[in-house]
Design a protein around this motif. Structure first.
Motif, PDB file in Angstrom:
ATOM      1  N   GLN A  32      81.095  89.891  50.437  1.00 20.47           N
ATOM      2  CA  GLN A  32      81.531  88.765  49.571  1.00 20.47           C
ATOM      3  C   GLN A  32      82.014  87.631  50.435  1.00 20.47           C
ATOM      4  O   GLN A  32      82.641  87.667  51.639  1.00 20.47           O
ATOM      5  N   GLN A  77      78.676  83.370  56.629  1.00 21.55           N
ATOM      6  CA  GLN A  77      79.374  82.752  55.246  1.00 21.55           C
ATOM      7  C   GLN A  77      80.703  82.348  55.513  1.00 21.55           C
ATOM      8  O   GLN A  77      81.532  82.028  54.583  1.00 21.55           O
ATOM      9  N   GLU A 119      78.616  74.720  45.590  1.00 17.34           N
ATOM     10  CA  GLU A 119      79.001  73.969  44.350  1.00 17.34           C
ATOM     11  C   GLU A 119      78.417  72.663  44.575  1.00 17.34           C
ATOM     12  O   GLU A 119      78.140  71.925  43.396  1.00 17.34           O
ATOM     13  N   GLY A 159      88.635  78.982  55.236  1.00  9.06           N
ATOM     14  CA  GLY A 159      89.260  79.802  54.260  1.00  9.06           C
ATOM     15  C   GLY A 159      90.480  80.342  54.508  1.00  9.06           C
ATOM     16  O   GLY A 159      91.098  80.744  53.438  1.00  9.06           O
ATOM     17  N   PRO A 168      79.332  79.975  51.730  1.00 12.15           N
ATOM     18  CA  PRO A 168      80.412  80.276  50.775  1.00 12.15           C
ATOM     19  C   PRO A 168      80.370  79.263  49.271  1.00 12.15           C
ATOM     20  O   PRO A 168      79.241  78.408  49.359  1.00 12.15           O
ATOM     21  N   ALA A 169      80.851  79.930  48.288  1.00 10.03           N
ATOM     22  CA  ALA A 169      80.607  79.464  46.832  1.00 10.03           C
ATOM     23  C   ALA A 169      80.913  77.799  47.089  1.00 10.03           C
ATOM     24  O   ALA A 169      80.449  77.243  46.157  1.00 10.03           O
ATOM     25  N   SER A 170      82.273  77.481  47.666  1.00 10.67           N
ATOM     26  CA  SER A 170      82.345  76.006  47.606  1.00 10.67           C
ATOM     27  C   SER A 170      81.684  75.411  48.137  1.00 10.67           C
ATOM     28  O   SER A 170      81.178  74.024  47.541  1.00 10.67           O
ATOM     29  N   PRO A 197      84.081  84.308  51.720  1.00 16.26           N
ATOM     30  CA  PRO A 197      85.424  83.986  51.657  1.00 16.26           C
ATOM     31  C   PRO A 197      85.675  82.779  50.898  1.00 16.26           C
ATOM     32  O   PRO A 197      84.861  82.054  50.411  1.00 16.26           O
ATOM     33  N   VAL A 198      86.807  82.981  50.151  1.00 11.01           N
ATOM     34  CA  VAL A 198      87.114  81.725  49.163  1.00 11.01           C
ATOM     35  C   VAL A 198      87.612  80.461  49.667  1.00 11.01           C
ATOM     36  O   VAL A 198      88.700  80.730  50.548  1.00 11.01           O
ATOM     37  N   ASP A 209      89.034  76.653  49.406  1.00 11.37           N
ATOM     38  CA  ASP A 209      89.693  75.545  48.406  1.00 11.37           C
ATOM     39  C   ASP A 209      88.341  74.470  48.455  1.00 11.37           C
ATOM     40  O   ASP A 209      88.434  73.806  49.259  1.00 11.37           O
ATOM     41  N   SER A 210      87.961  73.954  47.219  1.00  9.79           N
ATOM     42  CA  SER A 210      86.986  72.791  47.010  1.00  9.79           C
ATOM     43  C   SER A 210      87.500  71.683  47.754  1.00  9.79           C
ATOM     44  O   SER A 210      86.827  70.889  48.407  1.00  9.79           O
TER      45      SER A 210
END
Length: 331
Positions: free
Chosen positions: A142, A191, A105, A211, A100-102, A144-145, A147-148
Motif C-alpha cells: 500500500q 511509491q 489526485e 508521508g 501515492p494516492a495524493s 504511504p498516506v 497530506d494533500s
C-alpha cells in the motif's frame, strides 16, 4: 476575437485547483504580464459571474483567493481526442501502482475526462479499459498516506524556489520536530516521495519523506541553493540506493541459473555488462554496479539460483547472511 473572451480564457488558466488558491491581486499581475490591462473590480466581477456557470470557489481570506473545485472536470480546448484519451488511460494504469494516492489526485480530472471520451466511442477504444492491466514489480504494498495540502505546499515551494517550514517526525522518533527546508528536488521511489533539501543554513543534503510531514507552510524567504548541485548526479551517486560507501562501485561477478537470466539480459544492470555461458544450465554475469544494500537484496531474491563469485568481500558477506538465516530457521 473578443478581448473580454480572451481575457477570461487567460484568467481561467491562471486559477489553480483547490487546495491551491490565487488572489485577485496576483491574477491582475499575471493578466498584465500577458498583455491584459484591467482593474481588480473587473476581475472580481468576472470571477463572480463565471462561478455561476463554472466550478469556481472563493474563500473568505483577505485578500480573497480563488480556486477550481478539487473534483472539477478538466477544461480542455480543443476537446480531448480519443487517441490522447487512451494514452491518459494507459498512464493512469501505469502510475497507479507507482505513485501515492495524493499525487494521483492531481491527475484525476484528466483521467476522468479520458474515461468519458473512451466510453463515448463506438470504434472499440472503450474496450481497451477492460483489456489492459499494469502490475507493480515485487510484493504489492500500500502506498504511504500523504497530506494533500502538505504536498501542494512543498511542490509550490520547489516551483517558486522558496523555503518551507515543515513539522516532521523522523523514522523511529516519538515526537515531531520543526524544520526550515530549502527544496532542491522531489524524487519518487517505490511509491514514496522524498524532498531533497537543505535545512536552515546548513549545506549537507537531507531527504525528508513527505508521508512523515505533519504540516507544511510556504515561507517568503528565498530558498538556499547549493552551487553546482545537480539532482541527476546526486541520484547517480547512489544516494537513493542506500550505499554502504557513497559513490563506491564494485565489479560484480555471479553465476545464475539460466532460468532466471532473462531478467537481467533484457534489462541490464550496467550498459557494459557481459553474460557468458558456463554450461547448459548456468550463465555468468559480469557488471559494474553501485555497492548498495539493494544489490544485496536483488541477489538474495534469487535464492539458490545465484552464487556470487566476486568481489570476495561481497561473497563472504552473502555467506554470512545465509548462515544467519539458517540459524534463524534452526538449521
Amino acid at each position: 476575437m473578443n478581448d473580454t473572451l480572451m481575457r477570461h480564457w487567460r484568467m481561467l488558466r491562471e486559477v489553480p485547483r483547490y487546495p491551491r488558491r490565487i488572489s485577485t491581486a496576483e491574477l491582475k499581475q499575471r493578466l498584465a504580464a500577458a498583455g491584459f490591462e484591467t482593474t481588480l473590480r473587473t476581475i472580481q466581477r468576472d470571477l463572480i459571474k463565471l462561478s455561476g456557470v463554472l466550478p469556481l470557489l472563493a474563500d473568505d481570506s483577505k485578500p480573497q483567493g480563488w480556486s477550481w473545485e478539487a473534483h472539477a472536470p478538466q477544461l480542455d480546448l480543443p476537446m480531448l481526442e480519443p487517441q490522447a484519451a487512451l494514452v491518459f488511460h494507459l498512464a493512469e494504469r501505469y502510475l497507479q501502482p507507482m505513485l501515492p494516492a495524493s499525487t494521483l489526485e492531481y491527475l484525476l480530472p484528466w483521467f476522468r475526462t479520458a474515461s468519458g471520451v473512451l466510453d463515448s466511442q463506438g470504434n472499440g477504444l472503450s474496450a481497451w479499459r477492460k483489456k489492459i492491466r499494469v502490475l507493480a514489480p515485487g510484493q504489492p504494498m500500500q502506498p504511504p498516506v500523504i497530506d494533500s495540502e502538505v504536498q501542494a505546499v512543498v511542490t509550490q515551494a520547489l516551483l517558486l524556489n522558496k523555503r518551507v517550514a515543515v513539522t516532521y517526525r523522523a523514522r523511529g522518533a516519538k515526537e515531531d520536530k520543526d524544520y526550515e527546508a530549502s527544496p532542491l528536488g522531489l524524487v519518487v521511489r517505490d511509491q514514496v516521495i522524498y524532498l531533497v533539501c537543505t535545512l536552515r543554513e546548513y549545506q549537507d543534503i537531507k531527504q525528508l519523506v513527505l508521508g512523515r510531514m505533519r504540516s507544511a507552510k510556504l515561507l517568503d524567504t528565498q530558498a538556499r541553493g547549493l552551487e553546482g548541485f545537480d539532482l541527476d548526479q546526486y541520484i547517480a551517486q547512489g544516494e537513493f540506493g542506500i550505499p554502504l560507501e557513497s559513490g563506491r562501485k564494485i565489479k560484480l561477478i555471479a553465476n545464475f541459473d539460466r532460468s532466471v537470466a532473462t531478467g537481467f539480459i533484457e534489462r541490464p544492470l550496467d550498459i557494459n555488462q557481459v553474460v557468458d555461458e558456463i554450461n547448459e544450465k548456468t550463465v555468468k554475469l559480469t557488471a559494474t554496479v553501485l555497492d548498495t544494500r539493494e544489490i544485496r537484496r536483488w541477489l538474495l531474491d534469487f535464492g539458490e539460483l545465484a552464487v556470487v563469485i566476486a568481489p570476495q568481500s561481497l561473497r563472504n558477506e552473502m555467506m554470512e547472511i545465509i548462515n544467519r538465516m539458517n540459524k534463524n530457521y534452526g538449521l
